[in-house]
Scaffold this active site. Structure first.
Site, mmCIF file in Angstrom:
data_model
loop_
_atom_site.group_PDB
_atom_site.id
_atom_site.type_symbol
_atom_site.label_atom_id
_atom_site.label_comp_id
_atom_site.label_asym_id
_atom_site.label_seq_id
_atom_site.Cartn_x
_atom_site.Cartn_y
_atom_site.Cartn_z
ATOM 1 N N GLN A 1 -25.712 10.073 -75.068
ATOM 2 C CA GLN A 1 -26.896 9.905 -75.921
ATOM 3 C C GLN A 1 -26.963 10.912 -77.066
ATOM 4 O O GLN A 1 -27.684 10.708 -78.020
ATOM 5 C CB GLN A 1 -28.160 9.972 -75.061
ATOM 6 C CG GLN A 1 -28.245 8.798 -74.086
ATOM 7 C CD GLN A 1 -29.465 8.864 -73.191
ATOM 8 O OE1 GLN A 1 -29.395 9.403 -72.100
ATOM 9 N NE2 GLN A 1 -30.585 8.340 -73.632
ATOM 10 N N HIS B 1 -23.811 10.416 -66.101
ATOM 11 C CA HIS B 1 -25.100 9.922 -66.599
ATOM 12 C C HIS B 1 -24.854 8.571 -67.302
ATOM 13 O O HIS B 1 -24.682 8.505 -68.524
ATOM 14 C CB HIS B 1 -25.745 10.939 -67.546
ATOM 15 C CG HIS B 1 -27.194 10.650 -67.845
ATOM 16 N ND1 HIS B 1 -28.198 11.579 -67.667
ATOM 17 C CD2 HIS B 1 -27.816 9.534 -68.295
ATOM 18 C CE1 HIS B 1 -29.364 11.050 -68.016
ATOM 19 N NE2 HIS B 1 -29.156 9.803 -68.400
ATOM 20 N N ASN C 1 -26.712 10.312 -62.125
ATOM 21 C CA ASN C 1 -28.059 10.142 -62.642
ATOM 22 C C ASN C 1 -28.605 8.773 -62.261
ATOM 23 O O ASN C 1 -27.988 7.745 -62.569
ATOM 24 C CB ASN C 1 -28.046 10.264 -64.169
ATOM 25 C CG ASN C 1 -29.449 10.197 -64.755
ATOM 26 O OD1 ASN C 1 -30.251 11.089 -64.511
ATOM 27 N ND2 ASN C 1 -29.753 9.147 -65.496
ATOM 28 N N GLU C 2 -29.735 8.769 -61.590
ATOM 29 C CA GLU C 2 -30.444 7.529 -61.251
ATOM 30 C C GLU C 2 -29.564 6.499 -60.550
ATOM 31 O O GLU C 2 -29.273 5.428 -61.096
ATOM 32 C CB GLU C 2 -31.118 6.932 -62.497
ATOM 33 C CG GLU C 2 -32.183 7.858 -63.071
ATOM 34 C CD GLU C 2 -32.976 7.270 -64.236
ATOM 35 O OE1 GLU C 2 -32.582 6.229 -64.773
ATOM 36 O OE2 GLU C 2 -34.001 7.880 -64.602
HETATM 37 C C1 BGC Z 1 -32.484 8.028 -68.312
HETATM 38 C C2 BGC Z 1 -32.268 8.456 -69.733
HETATM 39 C C3 BGC Z 1 -33.151 7.651 -70.659
HETATM 40 C C4 BGC Z 1 -34.577 7.874 -70.260
HETATM 41 C C5 BGC Z 1 -35.616 7.242 -71.149
HETATM 42 C C6 BGC Z 1 -33.920 7.752 -67.940
HETATM 43 O O1 BGC Z 1 -33.974 6.689 -67.077
HETATM 44 O O2 BGC Z 1 -31.909 8.936 -67.417
HETATM 45 O O3 BGC Z 1 -30.908 8.344 -70.044
HETATM 46 O O4 BGC Z 1 -32.934 7.947 -72.001
HETATM 47 O O5 BGC Z 1 -34.775 7.385 -68.963
HETATM 48 O O6 BGC Z 1 -35.616 5.867 -71.093
#
Ligand code: BGC
Length: 409
Positions: free
Chosen positions: A17, A111, A155-156
């Site tokens: 990003q 990520h 991540n997530e």
């Molecule tokens: C993510 C980010 C994303 C942010 C805002 C999160 O779910 O980890 O990469 O930019 O949300 O939408």
């Protein structure tokens, strides 16, 4: 309200990003494939790959004491088994720059983006990827471990499930046969069925692979010599059942949260990432209440739900919590301050009740590439002039940095 000594105050970012030119990863390919659903390509992003020193210095000068960022697998292992020492050195310099400025490092190993070669061989839907991810973690920690203060594996992990629940991803078949994904597969010389990218991976096949990747990644990081806490991060909502929606709410929560939070019991902490709430009725997700305020992402403005997310994660996972992401996309910086102030008040109530919260990371440091939505949503504490890459801190940056520096509200 005073926060515990050593409380981590930071901002978060993800390699793809902000870095720019991340052309060996699957997202870049999807952004450039005919029929793409990305609003625009990531391009130079914030050129953080070259400007990290300036950005890290700015974060420290604003008063923060830590930085959460991710390293890019597609750069570190551009081809299977071929590791780039030059890229590992790049991330070593970034970590060192944080330490030079007194910032603790919270490093995310993955990520959302993966090397193209991973996407071409089934991505996060084939068990082999868990092992390959662990091998990458092993190499990375060997090179970087002594400079890491906190590590996040993936991540997530629950993102795909969440998107499916929101109706943004349809059936398995619809995802696989989407024409633009088919074109991406073709570009990689693979069948559409073999192509899989993390944010769009299919629930039934991916959940076990992701959980196994987390476990094997954690094992590799633990064995790597560095001594630092390791955890996963999860996207959590404030799920609210309204009349008759209790049963379905529990099911949604179980699939998207409990399965992962229970797994986090074996970790050193759990990363809570909170943005908004979702109301659930007897037929599933409900539209927002009339009169609700929205952010640029179309999310309902509901900072108060961070408290519920922390309480739920802490009770289920039974490990310390770090708020690894929280924030909103808005052009109105006063609204950002209001959001964070209310979110912090909720976090403060959790701490007063004895819940072990170790840190708060605002998402995001910079206005950056918001995946499918491109550069339109403004999540940053710091604006970025897209023509010159000049950094322009917003009032919220100084406001939150001051809270960080005095460790109290
Ligand atoms: C993510 C980010 C994303 C942010 C805002 C999160 O779910 O980890 O990469 O930019 O949300 O939408």
């Amino acid at each position: 309200m005073r926060f515990p000594p050593g409380f981590l105050w930071g901002a978060a970012a993800a390699a793809h990003q902000v870095e720019g030119g991340n052309s060996n990863c699957d997202s870049w390919l999807l952004e450039h494939t005919e029929g793409t659903i990305y609003a625009e390509p990531s391009g130079d992003a914030c050129d953080h790959y070259h400007r990290y020193a300036e950005d890290i210095a700015l974060l420290a000068a604003l008063g923060f004491n830590s930085y959460r960022f991710s390293i890019e697998w597609a750069r570190i292992e551009p081809e299977p088994g071929e590791f780039s020492l030059a890229q590992l050195e790049h991330y070593r310099r970034m970590l060192a720059a944080c330490h030079e400025h007194g910032l603790k490092t919270v490093l995310t190993m993955h990520h959302f983006t993966s090397p193209r070669w991973i996407a071409a061989r089934g991505g996060w839907e084939v068990p082999e990827t868990a092992k390959l991810f662990a091998r990458y973690c092993e190499r990375a920690v060997e090179h970087l471990g002594d400079l890491i203060d906190v590590a996040c594996t993936l991540n997530e992990l629950n993102l795909g499930i969440l998107l499916q629940q929101q109706g943004l991803l349809q059936s398995d078949e619809a995802i696989v046969s989407a024409p633009w994904r088919g074109a991406a597969a073709k570009a990689l010389g693979t069948n559409p069925e073999n192509f899989s990218s993390f944010p769009f991976c299919v629930r039934s096949r991916s959940r076990e692979v992701l959980l196994e990747a987390h476990r094997l990644g954690r094992q590799a990081l633990r064995a790597g010599g560095g001594k630092f806490p390791i955890g996963m991060t999860l996207a959590l909502r404030d799920l609210q059942a309204v009349a008759g929606g209790e049963e379905i709410c529990n099911r949604i929560r179980f699939e998207a949260e409990d399965v992962f939070l229970e797994e986090a019991r074996g970790d050193d902490f759990v990363g809570v990432q909170y943005y908004t709430l979702q109301r659930i009725g007897p037929n599933g997700l409900l539209h927002p209440a009339p009169g609700a305020k929205f952010t640029q992402m179309g999310y309902e403005f509901w900072p108060d739900g961070l408290e519920a997310a922390i309480r739920y994660a802490s009770a289920k996972a039974q490990v310390p919590v770090i708020v690894t992401e929280n924030g909103l996309a808005t052009d109105d910086d006063l609204q950002r301050i209001e959001y964070v102030e209310r979110a912090l008040a909720g976090m403060g109530r959790c701490l007063s009740d004895g819940i072990d919260v170790r840190g708060y990371f605002y998402w995001s440091m910079l206005d950056n590439f918001e995946w499918l939505f491109g550069y339109a949503p403004k999540f940053g504490l710091v604006a970025v002039d897209r023509a010159t890459q000049r950094r322009i801190p917003k009032p919220s940056a100084g406001w939150l940095g001051h809270i960080a520096s005095i460790n109290e509200i």
